[in-house]
Design an enzyme around this catalytic site. Sequence first.
Site, PDB file in Angstrom:
ATOM      1  N   GLY A 156       0.788  -1.228   0.000  1.00 20.71           N
ATOM      2  CA  GLY A 156       0.000   0.000   0.000  1.00 20.71           C
ATOM      3  C   GLY A 156       0.817   1.273   0.000  1.00 20.71           C
ATOM      4  N   PRO A 163       5.200  -4.464  -0.935  1.00 20.86           N
ATOM      5  CG  PRO A 163       7.337  -3.585  -1.321  1.00 20.86           C
ATOM      6  CD  PRO A 163       6.607  -4.622  -0.505  1.00 20.86           C
ATOM      7  NE  ARG A 217      -0.087   2.544  -5.591  1.00 16.32           N
ATOM      8  CZ  ARG A 217      -1.302   2.442  -6.149  1.00 16.32           C
ATOM      9  NH1 ARG A 217      -1.531   2.982  -7.309  1.00 16.32           N
ATOM     10  NH2 ARG A 217      -2.288   1.819  -5.520  1.00 16.32           N
ATOM     11  CB  CYS A 266     -16.883   3.407 -28.169  1.00 15.69           C
ATOM     12  SG  CYS A 266     -16.075   3.351 -29.772  1.00 15.69           S
TER      13      CYS A 266
HETATM   14  N1  LLP Z   1      -0.663  -6.984  -0.494  1.00 12.47           N
HETATM   15  C1  LLP Z   1      -1.974  -7.200  -0.658  1.00 12.47           C
HETATM   16  C2  LLP Z   1      -2.626  -8.261   0.110  1.00 12.47           C
HETATM   17  C3  LLP Z   1      -2.709  -6.435  -1.570  1.00 12.47           C
HETATM   18  O1  LLP Z   1      -4.006  -6.664  -1.737  1.00 12.47           O
HETATM   19  C4  LLP Z   1      -2.054  -5.432  -2.315  1.00 12.47           C
HETATM   20  C5  LLP Z   1      -2.783  -4.612  -3.281  1.00 12.47           C
HETATM   21  C6  LLP Z   1      -0.674  -5.247  -2.120  1.00 12.47           C
HETATM   22  C7  LLP Z   1      -0.018  -6.030  -1.182  1.00 12.47           C
HETATM   23  C8  LLP Z   1       0.126  -4.214  -2.879  1.00 12.47           C
HETATM   24  O2  LLP Z   1      -0.327  -2.935  -2.707  1.00 12.47           O
HETATM   25  P1  LLP Z   1       0.524  -1.719  -3.296  1.00 12.47           P
HETATM   26  O3  LLP Z   1       1.818  -1.679  -2.541  1.00 12.47           O
HETATM   27  O4  LLP Z   1       0.759  -1.988  -4.729  1.00 12.47           O
HETATM   28  O5  LLP Z   1      -0.352  -0.527  -3.092  1.00 12.47           O
HETATM   29  N2  LLP Z   1      -5.664  -1.260  -8.622  1.00 12.47           N
HETATM   30  C9  LLP Z   1      -5.400  -0.294  -7.572  1.00 12.47           C
HETATM   31  C10 LLP Z   1      -4.596  -0.871  -6.463  1.00 12.47           C
HETATM   32  C11 LLP Z   1      -5.210  -2.121  -5.884  1.00 12.47           C
HETATM   33  C12 LLP Z   1      -4.332  -2.735  -4.823  1.00 12.47           C
HETATM   34  C13 LLP Z   1      -4.804  -4.106  -4.491  1.00 12.47           C
HETATM   35  N3  LLP Z   1      -4.007  -4.763  -3.514  1.00 12.47           N
HETATM   36  C14 LLP Z   1      -4.733   0.931  -8.187  1.00 12.47           C
HETATM   37  O6  LLP Z   1      -4.541   0.970  -9.398  1.00 12.47           O
HETATM   38  O7  LLP Z   1      -4.417   1.882  -7.479  1.00 12.47           O
END
Ligand code: LLP
Length: 458
Positions: free
Chosen positions: A273, A316, A318, A385
């Site tokens: 996150g 992590p 993103r 579209c």
């Molecule tokens: N761990 C778990 C259990 C997760 O569900 C997620 C993301 C992560 C780690 C990694 O989170 P990150 O570090 O990437 O924020 N499609 C959305 C983001 C959805 C995230 C879902 N889970 C977007 O484009 O912002």
Amino acid sequence: MTTTEVREAATVTDDLSVWPASTGRLPHGGLAVGGVSLAELAERFDTPAYVLDEGEVRGRCRMYREAFPEAEVLYAAKAFLSRAMVRWVREEGLGLDVCSAGELELAVTAGFPPERIVLHGNAKSPRDIGTALRLGVGRIVIDSPSEIARLAAAVGAGVGAGVGAGVGAGTDGRQKVLVRVVPGVSAGGHEKIRTGTDGQKFGLSAGDGSAQHAIARILGQPQLDLVGLHCHIGSQITEVKPYVTAVRRMVGLMAQVRRSHGVALRELDMGGGHGVPYRPGEAALDTTALARRLRTELVAGCAAAGLPVPRLAVEPGRAIVGPAGVALYRVLAVKHTGERVFVAVDGGMSDNPRPALYGVRYAPRLIGRRGAADSRTATVVGRHCEAGDILAADVPLPADVRPGDLLAVPVAGAYQLSMASGYNLVGRPPVIAVHEGTARLLVRRETLDDLRRRDVGS
Ligand code: LLP
């Protein structure tokens, strides 16, 4: 627009702070990433295309290893996965978080050690579980009560059949599991990506006793080895504070487990996150500060509760791959409608659904030629579209943007291609890796032939 606004807008577009560290300016308004000209890439591979800076991905993996020297860093594959990505993550010493048989199978067949993989999912299919046991995945994160007996039965059945005897199942044939806990902490960049409180589909609540109940049931299953707890409070979080609150609650629950069952859990996975800026000036999560605070809180909390300090894990996605990606588009049309200028490009919501889903704002930039000195506010739209197919609303672009121009969008590495769709049968763009002055294709463009081949009926 007044003259002052024009000048301000022009400075904004010249800021490269959210671009990969390797980004360099070339003569005549060009940009290079990983030592390769983006305009040349567009010529060679056509557009739309996604460029991934290998050095940036590797650098970010290393930054995490350094910030969290004692923790396990698991890259969240859902952000973006390909065989090259699997290799980079493996070589940089990270583990992997997957959430489907597809991600898992791709990773393992690309050489990722299954024992360093964690499987997630709020609704794991029989195929997800079967693949996990067959490949010997390290840990499985339990996300619902019904999964407990189902998984235990699958492990039990598998051991005799030679399945489930992989490394993850342990030498004693038991499968290591974690429980996904909802700690009651609200955080995240958009309501659709907040997962830390009750009332959403993920995890088991610590507040209403569901997590405690699941823990007791897992401890009663001889096929399962409960190694720890997991939480993921949300995504695109830019502050350390919610993680601190979450880790305190998780330690509290670990203490409860110790009191009720006499079990000291060995692992605590705090999920991912970690937020990144998409436009210059936006906030980012301070990873080093996060690492320090998590460690301090964990050590202090465990000391106060008389618990051994569990091994910390973070996931992590993103923050590893997002800033390493750049999307390249060609302008197909420029339209003036009333007060607005629409700049339409050859991609759109099929390769990047994020603006439509979460209202995310991007900072596209003209590349390949030096645009007019004055800028104007334009809305970059896609070719699909529907009117909601907007890539970047009200952004400053040179006033003379015209068909044939190239636009590049930074911070395009995460959750764009992994969420890409087949809308309008446009075909998904290729992924090109750039590194030390060379470019190579990682994932080829999806062709009409690919799409036609799946269409087997008549
Ligand atoms: N761990 C778990 C259990 C997760 O569900 C997620 C993301 C992560 C780690 C990694 O989170 P990150 O570090 O990437 O924020 N499609 C959305 C983001 C959805 C995230 C879902 N889970 C977007 O484009 O912002």
